[in-house]
Write an enzyme that holds these catalytic residues in place. Structure first.
Site, PDB file in Angstrom:
ATOM      1  CG  ASN A   1      36.556  55.119 105.538  1.00 48.71           C
ATOM      2  OD1 ASN A   1      36.652  55.651 106.625  1.00 48.71           O
ATOM      3  ND2 ASN A   1      36.702  55.792 104.406  1.00 48.71           N
TER       4      ASN A   1
ATOM      5  CD  GLU B   1      32.943  57.051  99.445  1.00 50.29           C
ATOM      6  OE1 GLU B   1      33.413  57.214  98.303  1.00 50.29           O
ATOM      7  OE2 GLU B   1      32.808  57.987 100.252  1.00 50.29           O
ATOM      8  CB  VAL B   2      36.064  51.179  96.780  1.00 50.62           C
ATOM      9  CG1 VAL B   2      36.611  50.170  95.775  1.00 50.62           C
ATOM     10  CG2 VAL B   2      35.713  52.487  96.087  1.00 50.62           C
TER      11      VAL B   2
ATOM     12  CG  HIS C   1      40.386  52.255  99.836  1.00 53.89           C
ATOM     13  ND1 HIS C   1      39.320  51.374  99.855  1.00 53.89           N
ATOM     14  CD2 HIS C   1      39.853  53.471 100.087  1.00 53.89           C
ATOM     15  CE1 HIS C   1      38.206  52.036 100.083  1.00 53.89           C
ATOM     16  NE2 HIS C   1      38.501  53.316 100.241  1.00 53.89           N
TER      17      HIS C   1
ATOM     18  CG  HIS D   1      41.148  57.533 102.224  1.00 51.06           C
ATOM     19  ND1 HIS D   1      40.628  58.180 101.133  1.00 51.06           N
ATOM     20  CD2 HIS D   1      40.325  56.487 102.481  1.00 51.06           C
ATOM     21  CE1 HIS D   1      39.525  57.560 100.742  1.00 51.06           C
ATOM     22  NE2 HIS D   1      39.326  56.521 101.554  1.00 51.06           N
TER      23      HIS D   1
END
Length: 143
Positions: free
Chosen positions: A115, A123-124, A128, A130
């Protein structure tokens, strides 16, 4: 009884509130993944090398839900692809593939998701990926 009205910053998956991530802002070295990389917050490690750390998501969305993060201060995929050294980019991509192979996900298949920014659902503010698997995952996006 009326449904509760939630803030647009509420993240249902975690039950926490999160600020929208602007992927163009400078790296915040106090984000949760930076703290995990420094060993300040424990994680259930799946894989680690010089380029990446992979660990189980605390709120899994599939039977297998692992996060893979690069070892470096990169806000998003865009930031990483523009600024990271070629060796780190190659090492990170190889780490993602190794984790998928080690978890036995290549056959029958898995999904990768990164994302980016507010519209992407980030969100962070640390890049990253997933890695989802372990069951049929359904359509890519809810319709």
């Amino acid at each position: 009884m009326a449904e509760p009205v939630l803030s647009p910053d509420f993240v249902p998956r975690t039950g926490l509130f999160a600020m929208p991530i602007d992927a163009t802002l400078p790296y915040d070295d106090q984000n949760v993944f930076a703290r995990i990389l420094r060993g300040e917050i424990p994680s259930k490690t799946v894989y680690e090398d010089d380029f990446a750390l992979a660990f189980h998501d605390i709120a899994p969305q599939a039977p297998v839900h692992v996060l893979v993060i690069p070892k470096g201060p990169y806000v998003s995929w865009d930031d990483f692809s523009a600024r990271a050294p070629e060796a780190l980019i190659a090492g990170f991509v190889r780490a993602v593939g190794k984790v998928a192979r080690d978890l036995g996900l290549v056959e029958p298949g898995y999904r990768l998701l990164a994302n980016v920014g507010n519209h992407g659902g980030q969100e962070v503010p640390h890049l990253h990926v997933h890695l989802f698997g372990g069951a049929p995952l359904g359509p890519m996006l809810a319709r």
